[in-house]
Design a protein around this motif. Structure first.
Motif, PDB file in Angstrom:
ATOM      1  N   THR A 191      -2.071 -11.277  -0.808  1.00 26.31           N
ATOM      2  CA  THR A 191      -1.295 -10.042  -0.844  1.00 26.31           C
ATOM      3  C   THR A 191       0.127 -10.271  -0.364  1.00 26.31           C
ATOM      4  O   THR A 191       1.068  -9.603  -0.805  1.00 26.31           O
ATOM      5  N   VAL A 192       0.312 -11.242   0.562  1.00 23.58           N
ATOM      6  CA  VAL A 192       1.646 -11.500   1.118  1.00 23.58           C
ATOM      7  C   VAL A 192       2.215 -12.772   0.523  1.00 23.58           C
ATOM      8  O   VAL A 192       1.494 -13.655   0.078  1.00 23.58           O
ATOM      9  N   LEU A 196       2.083  10.121  -1.559  1.00 24.05           N
ATOM     10  CA  LEU A 196       1.261   9.207  -2.353  1.00 24.05           C
ATOM     11  C   LEU A 196       0.352   8.407  -1.427  1.00 24.05           C
ATOM     12  O   LEU A 196       0.648   8.244  -0.243  1.00 24.05           O
ATOM     13  N   THR A 197      -0.744   7.892  -1.973  1.00 18.58           N
ATOM     14  CA  THR A 197      -1.597   6.991  -1.211  1.00 18.58           C
ATOM     15  C   THR A 197      -2.186   5.978  -2.181  1.00 18.58           C
ATOM     16  O   THR A 197      -1.658   5.774  -3.273  1.00 18.58           O
ATOM     17  N   ALA A 198      -3.264   5.333  -1.798  1.00 20.55           N
ATOM     18  CA  ALA A 198      -3.880   4.298  -2.629  1.00 20.55           C
ATOM     19  C   ALA A 198      -5.387   4.356  -2.428  1.00 20.55           C
ATOM     20  O   ALA A 198      -5.875   4.945  -1.454  1.00 20.55           O
ATOM     21  N   ASP A 244      -6.015  -2.694   0.911  1.00 18.98           N
ATOM     22  CA  ASP A 244      -5.367  -3.830   0.253  1.00 18.98           C
ATOM     23  C   ASP A 244      -4.367  -3.370  -0.806  1.00 18.98           C
ATOM     24  O   ASP A 244      -3.250  -3.892  -0.891  1.00 18.98           O
ATOM     25  N   THR A 245      -4.787  -2.391  -1.611  1.00 16.25           N
ATOM     26  CA  THR A 245      -3.897  -1.872  -2.649  1.00 16.25           C
ATOM     27  C   THR A 245      -2.678  -1.208  -2.023  1.00 16.25           C
ATOM     28  O   THR A 245      -1.543  -1.385  -2.489  1.00 16.25           O
ATOM     29  N   PHE A 246      -2.901  -0.442  -0.962  1.00 10.13           N
ATOM     30  CA  PHE A 246      -1.793   0.247  -0.300  1.00 10.13           C
ATOM     31  C   PHE A 246      -0.792  -0.750   0.274  1.00 10.13           C
ATOM     32  O   PHE A 246       0.417  -0.619   0.060  1.00 10.13           O
ATOM     33  N   VAL A 247      -1.289  -1.751   0.994  1.00  9.52           N
ATOM     34  CA  VAL A 247      -0.382  -2.742   1.585  1.00  9.52           C
ATOM     35  C   VAL A 247       0.380  -3.476   0.491  1.00  9.52           C
ATOM     36  O   VAL A 247       1.591  -3.706   0.608  1.00  9.52           O
ATOM     37  N   ARG A 248      -0.305  -3.816  -0.591  1.00 10.64           N
ATOM     38  CA  ARG A 248       0.369  -4.500  -1.703  1.00 10.64           C
ATOM     39  C   ARG A 248       1.474  -3.615  -2.285  1.00 10.64           C
ATOM     40  O   ARG A 248       2.572  -4.087  -2.590  1.00 10.64           O
ATOM     41  N   ARG A 249       1.202  -2.323  -2.416  1.00 10.04           N
ATOM     42  CA  ARG A 249       2.218  -1.402  -2.950  1.00 10.04           C
ATOM     43  C   ARG A 249       3.407  -1.277  -1.999  1.00 10.04           C
ATOM     44  O   ARG A 249       4.558  -1.194  -2.445  1.00 10.04           O
ATOM     45  N   VAL A 250       3.130  -1.245  -0.697  1.00  7.01           N
ATOM     46  CA  VAL A 250       4.225  -1.199   0.279  1.00  7.01           C
ATOM     47  C   VAL A 250       5.089  -2.451   0.135  1.00  7.01           C
ATOM     48  O   VAL A 250       6.322  -2.370   0.035  1.00  7.01           O
ATOM     49  N   LEU A 251       4.457  -3.615   0.123  1.00  8.22           N
ATOM     50  CA  LEU A 251       5.206  -4.869   0.058  1.00  8.22           C
ATOM     51  C   LEU A 251       5.920  -5.040  -1.282  1.00  8.22           C
ATOM     52  O   LEU A 251       6.938  -5.733  -1.358  1.00  8.22           O
ATOM     53  N   ASP A 252       5.393  -4.384  -2.331  1.00  8.98           N
ATOM     54  CA  ASP A 252       6.053  -4.414  -3.644  1.00  8.98           C
ATOM     55  C   ASP A 252       7.164  -3.369  -3.750  1.00  8.98           C
ATOM     56  O   ASP A 252       7.835  -3.278  -4.779  1.00  8.98           O
TER      57      ASP A 252
END
Length: 287
Positions: A285-286, A69-71, A75-83
């Motif tokens: 985002t964080v 998967l990717t984004a 910003d969206t990718f980092v947010r998905r990782v942190l979520d």
């Protein structure tokens, strides 16, 4: 005496239940697809094609479906990782360090080759000096990218101040940043060297690497805490085994990532220095 016996039996039963639940969790984890999130530093098609050999190796070793998967953007990718949307994530080292320190992820491995930040121009308009960037736009992926943080420091050391002497313009991927430089929408692009190596032939033909301006640790592979520890070790072992196969050697030759290595204390010292700036640039985002 009977009370003590009952308490012992109860405690033993609870331990058995906990053990059974743990085994059940591991069996469930093995049945559902293992999701691997890839940082979108290339176009989606190129990214998924390049990492398909790793997905195939993991599927074979783990006997479990693997979904890449990717984004649409960093910003969206980092947010998905942190979520916590991915089981395994491959991402830039400072984002990985943030996820490890504050979001419960476990580091597995990172690429041996450092990420080289390079300034690239159109072959039709080569750069001769840093002064050629004065008053110009430089295409990047995201201002919070460690490559850009380090690149801005180097530009500053060569007399250029962001905002007054030049401006960064954000794009959706390193490939897009490269295209901006070649098409003239920006005077140059600050991208990773691997982007240039993996770019479409027409982009490589029209791009000219001027110079390296940053070097940072390679991309990290990290595991979410919901992945059982034994499964994390199995993923790590599968990656290391893949490196030794003909397919793995071909992958690392193509991507120039150099293989895998363990993170070091020195890596963490460097990345921890970048944490305040990383958090500032990521903003909301964080947490």
């Amino acid at each position: 005496m009977r009370l003590i016996t009952k308490m012992i039996v109860l405690a033993f039963s609870l331990l058995l239940c906990a053990s059974s639940l743990s085994l059940a969790d591991e069996k469930l984890a093995e049945r559902r697809p293992l999701t691997v999130g890839l940082m979108p530093y290339l176009s989606t098609r190129t990214l998924l094609a390049n990492y398909q050999p790793i997905a195939a190796a993991l599927e074979d070793a783990l006997k479990q479906p693997v979904q890449l998967l990717t984004a649409p953007d960093f910003d969206t990718f980092v947010r998905r990782v942190l979520d916590g949307e991915y089981d395994i994530a491959l991402l830039a080292p400072h984002y990985a360090r943030l996820a490890i320190k504050s979001y419960g992820y476990t580091p597995l491995l990172l690429h041996k080759s450092p990420i080289r930040g390079v300034l690239v121009s159109s072959r039709a308009q080569p750069l001769a000096s840093f002064n050629d960037l004065r008053g110009q736009n430089i295409a990047i992926v995201d201002r919070s990218a460690l490559l850009v943080i380090a690149g801005a420091i180097t530009l500053g050391e060569n007399g250029l101040t962001e905002g007054s002497d030049y401006h960064f313009i954000e794009t959706v991927s390193h490939s897009s940043a490269l295209h901006n430089a070649i098409s003239g929408k920006a005077r140059a692009a600050l991208v990773s060297y691997s982007t240039l190596v993996l770019a479409a032939p027409e982009l490589q033909r029209d791009a000219l690497l001027w110079r390296d301006i940053a070097s940072i640790p390679g991309q990290f592979y990290i595991a979410h805490s919901r992945v059982p520890p034994a499964r994390q070790l199995a993923v790590k072992a599968a990656l290391l085994a893949f490196e030794k196969t003909p397919e793995g050697q071909l992958f690392f030759e193509k991507t120039k990532h150099g293989g895998f290595r363990e993170p070091t204390a020195e890596d963490y010292v460097l990345l921890d220095k970048m944490m305040p700036e990383t958090r500032r640039l990521l903003g909301n985002t964080v947490r």
